[in-house]
Motif scaffolding. Structure first.
Motif, PDB file in Angstrom:
ATOM      1  N   HIS A 156      -5.268   8.089   8.458  1.00 59.30           N
ATOM      2  CA  HIS A 156      -4.505   7.051   9.154  1.00 59.30           C
ATOM      3  C   HIS A 156      -4.619   5.739   8.390  1.00 59.30           C
ATOM      4  CE1 HIS A 156      -2.705   4.769  12.424  1.00 59.30           C
ATOM      5  NE2 HIS A 156      -3.727   3.930  12.381  1.00 59.30           N
ATOM      6  N   ASP A 157      -3.454   5.125   8.101  1.00 62.15           N
ATOM      7  CA  ASP A 157      -3.397   3.839   7.405  1.00 62.15           C
ATOM      8  C   ASP A 157      -2.665   2.813   8.255  1.00 62.15           C
ATOM      9  OD1 ASP A 157      -3.873   3.641   4.095  1.00 62.15           O
ATOM     10  OD2 ASP A 157      -3.791   5.679   4.894  1.00 62.15           O
TER      11      ASP A 157
ATOM     12  N   ASP B 288       0.514   8.160   8.968  1.00 65.16           N
ATOM     13  CA  ASP B 288      -0.385   9.236   9.364  1.00 65.16           C
ATOM     14  C   ASP B 288      -0.103  10.450   8.494  1.00 65.16           C
ATOM     15  OD1 ASP B 288      -1.923   8.348  11.872  1.00 65.16           O
ATOM     16  OD2 ASP B 288       0.130   7.774  12.353  1.00 65.16           O
ATOM     17  N   GLU B 289      -1.166  11.016   7.905  1.00 60.75           N
ATOM     18  CA  GLU B 289      -1.026  12.137   6.995  1.00 60.75           C
ATOM     19  C   GLU B 289      -1.905  13.299   7.473  1.00 60.75           C
ATOM     20  OE1 GLU B 289      -1.537  10.969   2.839  1.00 60.75           O
ATOM     21  OE2 GLU B 289      -1.417   8.864   3.454  1.00 60.75           O
ATOM     22  N   ASN B 290      -1.343  14.494   7.423  1.00 64.47           N
ATOM     23  CA  ASN B 290      -2.074  15.702   7.785  1.00 64.47           C
ATOM     24  C   ASN B 290      -1.918  16.731   6.669  1.00 64.47           C
ATOM     25  OD1 ASN B 290      -2.960  15.048  10.595  1.00 64.47           O
ATOM     26  ND2 ASN B 290      -0.758  14.923  10.937  1.00 64.47           N
ATOM     27  N   TYR B 291      -3.034  17.344   6.278  1.00 62.14           N
ATOM     28  CA  TYR B 291      -3.030  18.309   5.187  1.00 62.14           C
ATOM     29  C   TYR B 291      -3.838  19.549   5.579  1.00 62.14           C
ATOM     30  CZ  TYR B 291      -1.994  14.079   2.408  1.00 62.14           C
ATOM     31  OH  TYR B 291      -1.458  12.920   1.931  1.00 62.14           O
ATOM     32  N   ILE B 292      -3.487  20.681   4.981  1.00 65.45           N
ATOM     33  CA  ILE B 292      -4.358  21.844   4.954  1.00 65.45           C
ATOM     34  C   ILE B 292      -4.301  22.380   3.528  1.00 65.45           C
ATOM     35  CG2 ILE B 292      -2.530  23.388   5.816  1.00 65.45           C
ATOM     36  CD1 ILE B 292      -4.830  25.051   7.107  1.00 65.45           C
ATOM     37  N   GLU B 293      -5.465  22.610   2.923  1.00 66.04           N
ATOM     38  CA  GLU B 293      -5.520  22.888   1.491  1.00 66.04           C
ATOM     39  C   GLU B 293      -6.718  23.762   1.143  1.00 66.04           C
ATOM     40  OE1 GLU B 293      -5.596  18.825   0.627  1.00 66.04           O
ATOM     41  OE2 GLU B 293      -7.748  18.579   0.916  1.00 66.04           O
TER      42      GLU B 293
ATOM     43  N   ARG C 209      -1.467  22.799  -1.124  1.00 64.80           N
ATOM     44  CA  ARG C 209      -1.565  22.366   0.264  1.00 64.80           C
ATOM     45  C   ARG C 209      -0.194  22.119   0.868  1.00 64.80           C
ATOM     46  NH1 ARG C 209      -4.045  16.210  -0.473  1.00 64.80           N
ATOM     47  NH2 ARG C 209      -2.303  15.307  -1.626  1.00 64.80           N
ATOM     48  N   TYR C 210      -0.168  22.144   2.187  1.00 59.64           N
ATOM     49  CA  TYR C 210       0.973  21.674   2.953  1.00 59.64           C
ATOM     50  C   TYR C 210       0.705  20.226   3.355  1.00 59.64           C
ATOM     51  CZ  TYR C 210       3.019  26.336   3.379  1.00 59.64           C
ATOM     52  OH  TYR C 210       3.603  27.546   3.116  1.00 59.64           O
ATOM     53  N   VAL C 211       1.787  19.452   3.399  1.00 55.95           N
ATOM     54  CA  VAL C 211       1.697  18.015   3.649  1.00 55.95           C
ATOM     55  C   VAL C 211       2.642  17.640   4.779  1.00 55.95           C
ATOM     56  CG1 VAL C 211       2.000  15.719   2.657  1.00 55.95           C
ATOM     57  CG2 VAL C 211       1.213  17.612   1.214  1.00 55.95           C
ATOM     58  N   GLN C 212       2.147  16.825   5.705  1.00 54.55           N
ATOM     59  CA  GLN C 212       2.994  16.260   6.746  1.00 54.55           C
ATOM     60  C   GLN C 212       2.609  14.803   6.931  1.00 54.55           C
ATOM     61  OE1 GLN C 212       2.194  15.493  10.293  1.00 54.55           O
ATOM     62  NE2 GLN C 212       4.231  15.516  11.165  1.00 54.55           N
ATOM     63  N   MET C 213       3.595  13.882   6.676  1.00 54.41           N
ATOM     64  CA  MET C 213       3.331  12.448   6.751  1.00 54.41           C
ATOM     65  C   MET C 213       4.382  11.768   7.618  1.00 54.41           C
ATOM     66  SD  MET C 213       2.095  11.393   2.902  1.00 54.41           S
ATOM     67  CE  MET C 213       3.365  12.281   2.008  1.00 54.41           C
ATOM     68  N   GLU C 214       3.935  10.908   8.495  1.00 51.13           N
ATOM     69  CA  GLU C 214       4.827  10.121   9.341  1.00 51.13           C
ATOM     70  C   GLU C 214       4.613   8.640   9.040  1.00 51.13           C
ATOM     71  OE1 GLU C 214       5.676  11.919  13.474  1.00 51.13           O
ATOM     72  OE2 GLU C 214       3.580  12.434  13.086  1.00 51.13           O
TER      73      GLU C 214
ATOM     74  N   GLY D 289       0.824  -1.192   0.000  1.00 50.77           N
ATOM     75  CA  GLY D 289       0.000   0.000   0.000  1.00 50.77           C
ATOM     76  C   GLY D 289       0.860   1.245   0.000  1.00 50.77           C
ATOM     77  N   ALA D 290       0.248   2.377  -0.337  1.00 47.54           N
ATOM     78  CA  ALA D 290       0.974   3.644  -0.379  1.00 47.54           C
ATOM     79  C   ALA D 290      -0.041   4.775  -0.328  1.00 47.54           C
ATOM     80  CB  ALA D 290       1.830   3.751  -1.640  1.00 47.54           C
ATOM     81  N   GLY D 291       0.467   5.976  -0.085  1.00 49.92           N
ATOM     82  CA  GLY D 291      -0.383   7.143  -0.138  1.00 49.92           C
ATOM     83  C   GLY D 291      -0.868   7.396  -1.550  1.00 49.92           C
ATOM     84  N   ASP D 292      -1.956   8.156  -1.686  1.00 48.86           N
ATOM     85  CA  ASP D 292      -2.526   8.424  -3.004  1.00 48.86           C
ATOM     86  C   ASP D 292      -1.511   9.065  -3.935  1.00 48.86           C
ATOM     87  OD1 ASP D 292      -4.916   7.373  -2.185  1.00 48.86           O
ATOM     88  OD2 ASP D 292      -5.793   9.306  -1.640  1.00 48.86           O
ATOM     89  N   GLN D 293      -0.683   9.967  -3.408  1.00 48.65           N
ATOM     90  CA  GLN D 293       0.269  10.663  -4.268  1.00 48.65           C
ATOM     91  C   GLN D 293       1.413   9.766  -4.722  1.00 48.65           C
ATOM     92  OE1 GLN D 293       1.682  13.955  -1.958  1.00 48.65           O
ATOM     93  NE2 GLN D 293       2.782  12.693  -0.506  1.00 48.65           N
ATOM     94  N   SER D 294       1.544   8.584  -4.115  1.00 45.69           N
ATOM     95  CA  SER D 294       2.570   7.620  -4.533  1.00 45.69           C
ATOM     96  C   SER D 294       1.965   6.462  -5.302  1.00 45.69           C
ATOM     97  CB  SER D 294       3.338   7.093  -3.317  1.00 45.69           C
ATOM     98  OG  SER D 294       3.989   8.133  -2.636  1.00 45.69           O
TER      99      SER D 294
END
Length: 669
Positions: A373-374, A314-319, A273-278, A127-132
């Protein structure tokens, strides 16, 4: 010979001294020669030996092959197989969370590259984030399932030959795990290291060990190897979800003072948007091998491989989500009915460069904050039984049977979204740095008040890939300069995938306060940790608190999930093949020539299952097809000098359709 001295001597004295030293060295060499012992062999070990072995493999192949062997892999600080393979010319990798995932060979995507482990085709997906790229539902192999430490040899075959199974346009990658007869008697090796991620401010351990031994006068051997690693990574930055033209979306008002933004020739960020992923992951790999050589002519081996990767993200966005909507018609994508009819976005100022709106100020913009959250894992298993028997010095046969299973589960993929609607004074500015824009959201992004719960996405994902393989081959040395090879192969491949979703992700119940406005205790702070940006922090929904309050994992009521038709499908594929190949070696004058020529015939049967839409109703659909291919190939090597070889390769190759293209989807009104 140069002799340096601080004492003062004439040139004649220096020459005499040099001659004296030379005579002394000669006498010493004569004495050493008299006492020297002749050696039967000289064995070179370590990194130099592995490089030489890789060169020998490349030199000895008729086709174009690149190789990495055990010591190379052991010495590389690589996280996984993809990281090691990128060291080969022509191989480029894609990354997920900063770690290699797929490979691209000579510009052809991973879907056109086949991977064999211990001689049997295999496929692993993660699995991966949508942008990947999201969850892998294709034929591309995800190498980050495996640690490099598990393998002793990696070959990348860039040209085709009849003895290599079909299906690749880019390359065939052969991976081989360790076997006990690779080592001389008892062998134990272990390694440990730790890496520190400065951005994540975390230390990650990595360990590997191998133990092997042979018994019964070297006729039986057993081996076990283990590799374990942990990784914690932090990704931060900005993205746009691509750039879109002014008429495809954005919903810019026709009366906008900056009406040029509506032009089809002017592009704008789809949602800046700003992106923060852990990311946190654990990877465990185990290999085992048993080998038996009952006679000098027979060898049997049993190989097993297990690997599992567990990950959370865990991904956090503001857009600014308005730019991906079309609101001129009075309706908004993913907006509830009570929000319809609101005014379209107005561009109050801007600057266009190279047909792109690189700076803009806007009114009536919807601002969005997300928390995703994944939890996912992939488990791979393979078992293979190999035999090799020489009936005579000129004729031998070998074969194998085996299975491989890859099971990917993403049981938790949850996104909670909150919006603020119709905000004035929003702006973005890409003029100074197109990778680090200045984003002004027109609000205090750290103020938890006034955010409305907009969407709750539940999207569990599952993907299974299975291979069953059997083959038998012969090798007949007809004459000193000609060898005939051939074989039969049967391969069954099955693929299935399932995605579950809510029927309406925008169907959000009222909160206990009688509205959808989130109270402060249902939000939390998120933001950038390793880089500078504005805003550096913002509020996002508190995913755990919202989940507990609304019982979103109950799979009932508005939170019931059901299969999504386009990602709930399966494919059964059966391949039956036969091949025949001649290998030759001769001389053209003083130039040694060698190579091979042959043909491979393969018949493919496919059955795919999915859903069709008939009069607005989903109904099961099945599609079947059968086809065959005849694939000739030719490879030639001219050894101009021992260190200068010219290769020529020509072949007809085939690649089977992407798994998504085999879905029997159809819509009948």
């Amino acid at each position: 010979m140069q002799i340096r001295s601080n004492s003062k001597k004439t040139p004649v004295t220096m020459l005499a001294l040099a001659i004296g030293m030379a005579l002394g060295a000669s006498a010493h060499a004569q004495d050493a020669a008299q006492s020297a012992t002749d050696l039967d062999t000289v064995t070179v070990t370590g990194y130099r030996a592995s490089v030489e072995k890789a060169l020998d493999i490349k030199r000895g192949e008729a086709g174009v092959v690149d190789a990495i062997v055990a010591e190379d892999v052991g010495k590389f600080p690589d996280l996984n197989l993809a990281e090691s393979l990128q060291r080969i010319p022509g191989v480029v990798i894609t990354r997920e969370a900063g770690e290699g995932r797929n490979i691209t060979v000579r510009g052809l995507s991973s879907d056109f590259t086949r991977v064999r482990i211990n001689g049997m085709e295999a496929l692993t997906t993660v699995g991966a984030g949508d942008q990947s790229g999201g969850t892998n539902r294709g034929r591309g192999f995800d190498f980050n399932v495996f640690a490099s430490d598990l393998f002793t040899q990696m070959l990348v075959r860039k040209t085709a030959s009849a003895d290599v199974e079909e299906g690749s346009l880019g390359a065939t990658v052969d991976l081989r795990t360790a076997r006990p007869f690779d080592y001389d008697g008892f062998t134990f090796a272990a390694s440990g290291q730790a890496s520190y991620n400065d951005m994540a401010q975390k230390a990650d351990p990595r360990m590997a060990a191998l133990i092997s031994n042979t018994f019964a006068d070297g006729t039986f051997g057993a081996l076990l190897s283990v590799a374990y690693s942990e990784r914690q990574a932090l990704e931060e930055g900005s993205n746009t979800g691509r750039w879109a033209n002014g008429t495809s979306n954005g919903g810019f008002a026709a009366s906008s003072p900056f009406a040029a933004a509506r032009s089809v020739n002017v592009y704008h960020p789809r949602f800046p948007r700003y992106v923060q992923m852990e990311h946190t992951q654990e990877r465990l790999g185990i290999t085992g091998s048993l080998q038996w050589k009952p006679t000098d002519r027979t060898e049997i081996s049993l190989d097993a491989l297990y690997s599992k990767i567990d990950a959370t993200r865990d991904e956090n966005y503001i857009e600014a989500i308005s730019f991906s909507r079309n609101r001129d018609a009075g309706t908004g994508v993913n907006r509830r009915p009570e929000r319809d009819g609101k005014p379209a976005t107005v561009v109050t100022a801007g600057e266009i460069r190279n047909n792109a709106l690189v700076y803009g100020q806007f009114d009536n913009v919807d601002i969005r904050a997300e928390n995703r959250h994944d939890e996912w894992n992939t488990e791979f298993k393979q078992v293979g039984l190999n035999f090799d028997h020489r009936f005579s010095d000129a004729f031998s046969m070998n074969g194998k049977v085996g299975i491989s299973r890859s099971a990917h589960e993403n049981p938790v993929q949850t996104t909670i979204i909150m919006d603020k609607y119709d905000v004035d004074g929003y702006s973005y500015d890409y003029r100074g740095n197109d990778r680090m824009p200045i984003l002004n959201y027109g609000i205090d992004p750290n103020n938890p008040n006034g955010w409305e719960l907009a969407e709750i996405r539940l999207r569990p994902q599952y993907v299974d890939n299975d291979f069953d393989t059997a083959e038998v081959n012969f090798n007949w040395n007809i004459s000193p300069g000609f060898r005939l090879k051939g074989g039969l192969q049967a391969k069954d491949y099955s693929f299935s995938t399932l995605e579950l979703r809510r029927s309406s992700e925008g169907a959000v119940p009222l909160l206990p306060n009688g509205t959808r406005i989130l109270p402060g205790d249902l939000t939390q702070s998120a933001g950038l940790k390793g880089i500078n940006g504005f805003p550096s922090t913002w509020v996002v929904p508190n995913l755990d608190a919202v989940a507990d309050l609304l019982d979103i994992y109950s799979n009932s009521g508005t939170f019931a999930v059901a299969p999504r038709s386009n990602n709930s499908r399966s494919v059964e594929e059966k391949g039956r093949g036969a091949w025949l190949m001649g290998e030759f070696s001769t001389d053209l004058g003083s130039i040694p020539l060698s190579g091979n020529f042959g043909v491979r015939y393969v018949e493919t049967k496919q059955e795919s299952n999915g859903f069709a839409t008939v009069a607005g109703v989903l109904v099961p659909a099945t599609s079947k097809r059968k086809y065959d291919d005849t694939l000739p190939s030719f490879n030639l090597v001219a050894e101009i000098t021992p260190d200068f070889l010219i290769r020529l390769g020509a072949a007809k190759v085939m690649s089977r359709p992407g798994l998504g293209n085999l879905t029997p989807g159809v819509t009948v009104a």
